[in-house]
Each structure stands twice: as structure tokens, then as C-alpha cells.
Write a protein that holds these residues in place. Sequence first.
Motif, PDB file in Angstrom:
ATOM      1  N   ILE A 193       2.665  -0.252  -2.732  1.00  0.00           N
ATOM      2  CA  ILE A 193       2.976  -1.652  -3.025  1.00  0.00           C
ATOM      3  C   ILE A 193       1.857  -2.556  -2.522  1.00  0.00           C
ATOM      4  O   ILE A 193       1.389  -3.444  -3.246  1.00  0.00           O
ATOM      5  N   LYS A 194       1.414  -2.336  -1.297  1.00  0.00           N
ATOM      6  CA  LYS A 194       0.336  -3.158  -0.739  1.00  0.00           C
ATOM      7  C   LYS A 194      -0.962  -2.983  -1.523  1.00  0.00           C
ATOM      8  O   LYS A 194      -1.729  -3.933  -1.665  1.00  0.00           O
ATOM      9  N   ALA A 195      -1.193  -1.801  -2.056  1.00  0.00           N
ATOM     10  CA  ALA A 195      -2.405  -1.549  -2.847  1.00  0.00           C
ATOM     11  C   ALA A 195      -2.423  -2.386  -4.123  1.00  0.00           C
ATOM     12  O   ALA A 195      -3.489  -2.636  -4.687  1.00  0.00           O
ATOM     13  N   GLN A 196      -1.261  -2.840  -4.554  1.00  0.00           N
ATOM     14  CA  GLN A 196      -1.174  -3.691  -5.747  1.00  0.00           C
ATOM     15  C   GLN A 196      -1.303  -5.169  -5.404  1.00  0.00           C
ATOM     16  O   GLN A 196      -1.145  -6.028  -6.260  1.00  0.00           O
ATOM     17  N   GLY A 197      -1.573  -5.469  -4.126  1.00  0.00           N
ATOM     18  CA  GLY A 197      -1.769  -6.849  -3.703  1.00  0.00           C
ATOM     19  C   GLY A 197      -0.476  -7.594  -3.407  1.00  0.00           C
ATOM     20  O   GLY A 197      -0.479  -8.816  -3.292  1.00  0.00           O
ATOM     21  N   ILE A 198       0.613  -6.875  -3.268  1.00  0.00           N
ATOM     22  CA  ILE A 198       1.907  -7.490  -2.968  1.00  0.00           C
ATOM     23  C   ILE A 198       2.093  -7.540  -1.456  1.00  0.00           C
ATOM     24  O   ILE A 198       1.851  -6.556  -0.768  1.00  0.00           O
ATOM     25  N   GLN A 199       2.498  -8.695  -0.957  1.00  0.00           N
ATOM     26  CA  GLN A 199       2.731  -8.840   0.475  1.00  0.00           C
ATOM     27  C   GLN A 199       4.131  -8.334   0.819  1.00  0.00           C
ATOM     28  O   GLN A 199       5.094  -8.619   0.113  1.00  0.00           O
ATOM     29  N   ILE A 200       4.247  -7.642   1.938  1.00  0.00           N
ATOM     30  CA  ILE A 200       5.525  -7.126   2.409  1.00  0.00           C
ATOM     31  C   ILE A 200       5.835  -7.711   3.783  1.00  0.00           C
ATOM     32  O   ILE A 200       5.040  -7.588   4.709  1.00  0.00           O
ATOM     33  N   PHE A 201       6.985  -8.355   3.873  1.00  0.00           N
ATOM     34  CA  PHE A 201       7.515  -8.837   5.142  1.00  0.00           C
ATOM     35  C   PHE A 201       8.645  -7.905   5.538  1.00  0.00           C
ATOM     36  O   PHE A 201       9.447  -7.502   4.699  1.00  0.00           O
ATOM     37  N   THR A 202       8.719  -7.551   6.819  1.00  0.00           N
ATOM     38  CA  THR A 202       9.820  -6.716   7.297  1.00  0.00           C
ATOM     39  C   THR A 202      10.517  -7.412   8.452  1.00  0.00           C
ATOM     40  O   THR A 202       9.893  -8.141   9.229  1.00  0.00           O
ATOM     41  N   VAL A 203      11.834  -7.190   8.538  1.00  0.00           N
ATOM     42  CA  VAL A 203      12.631  -7.747   9.626  1.00  0.00           C
ATOM     43  C   VAL A 203      13.526  -6.648  10.171  1.00  0.00           C
ATOM     44  O   VAL A 203      14.297  -6.041   9.434  1.00  0.00           O
ATOM     45  N   LEU A 204      13.406  -6.393  11.456  1.00  0.00           N
ATOM     46  CA  LEU A 204      14.285  -5.449  12.142  1.00  0.00           C
ATOM     47  C   LEU A 204      15.297  -6.259  12.925  1.00  0.00           C
ATOM     48  O   LEU A 204      14.928  -7.070  13.777  1.00  0.00           O
ATOM     49  N   TYR A 205      16.567  -6.076  12.603  1.00  0.00           N
ATOM     50  CA  TYR A 205      17.628  -6.752  13.355  1.00  0.00           C
ATOM     51  C   TYR A 205      18.201  -5.754  14.339  1.00  0.00           C
ATOM     52  O   TYR A 205      18.774  -4.740  13.957  1.00  0.00           O
ATOM     53  N   ASP A 206      18.011  -6.040  15.604  1.00  0.00           N
ATOM     54  CA  ASP A 206      18.398  -5.116  16.665  1.00  0.00           C
ATOM     55  C   ASP A 206      19.072  -5.894  17.797  1.00  0.00           C
ATOM     56  O   ASP A 206      18.472  -6.141  18.837  1.00  0.00           O
ATOM     57  N   PRO A 207      20.347  -6.299  17.604  1.00  0.00           N
ATOM     58  CA  PRO A 207      20.986  -7.159  18.587  1.00  0.00           C
ATOM     59  C   PRO A 207      21.261  -6.507  19.937  1.00  0.00           C
ATOM     60  O   PRO A 207      21.466  -7.206  20.923  1.00  0.00           O
ATOM     61  N   VAL A 208      21.278  -5.201  20.013  1.00  0.00           N
ATOM     62  CA  VAL A 208      21.562  -4.549  21.293  1.00  0.00           C
ATOM     63  C   VAL A 208      20.339  -3.904  21.923  1.00  0.00           C
ATOM     64  O   VAL A 208      20.437  -3.220  22.936  1.00  0.00           O
ATOM     65  N   GLY A 209      19.170  -4.096  21.336  1.00  0.00           N
ATOM     66  CA  GLY A 209      17.931  -3.606  21.934  1.00  0.00           C
ATOM     67  C   GLY A 209      17.746  -2.108  21.904  1.00  0.00           C
ATOM     68  O   GLY A 209      17.062  -1.550  22.746  1.00  0.00           O
TER      69      GLY A 209
END
Length: 73
Positions: A8-24
Motif C-alpha cells: 500500500i505504501k509503495a503506491q503512495g498511500i499514507q497509512i495511519f495506525t491507532v492502537l487502543y490499549d486502555p489497560v497498558g
Amino acid sequence: MAEVCTNIKAQGIQIFTVLYDPVGRNASSDVENLLRNCSTSPKTHAYKASSQADLVSAFKLIAGEISALRLSR
């Protein structure tokens, strides 16, 4: 997943990621590393939220980045 992110990145598309980890549970975990490496830039496109407020903040920052991209094009 890593191969898909790379393609995906090789096609010039930006990727945002979010990890939700409320208990660590995922401090320096494989999941966190996978999401960081999948993002376009681990320093600017990967977020980790440990609370609802952090999660909302992450998505606001992402929305701001996306809006800036649209305005500049």
C-alpha cells in the motif's frame, strides 16, 4: 499484514495506525511494533491511545493531517 502495508505504501498511500490499549497490556508488544511499522511514518502516523480522551485526540490529529493534504492538493 506487513506485506500488505508495504504494498500500500509503495503506491503512495499514507497509512495511519491507532492502537487502543486502555489497560497498558501492549507496551512494546509485537502488535504495537506491527502497527508502527505499518504506518507511513512511525513518528508521525502511528498513535497509541490509553484512554478515550487519547483516542479522540489521535483521531483529531489524523483528521487534521488529512484535511491539510486535501487543501494542499
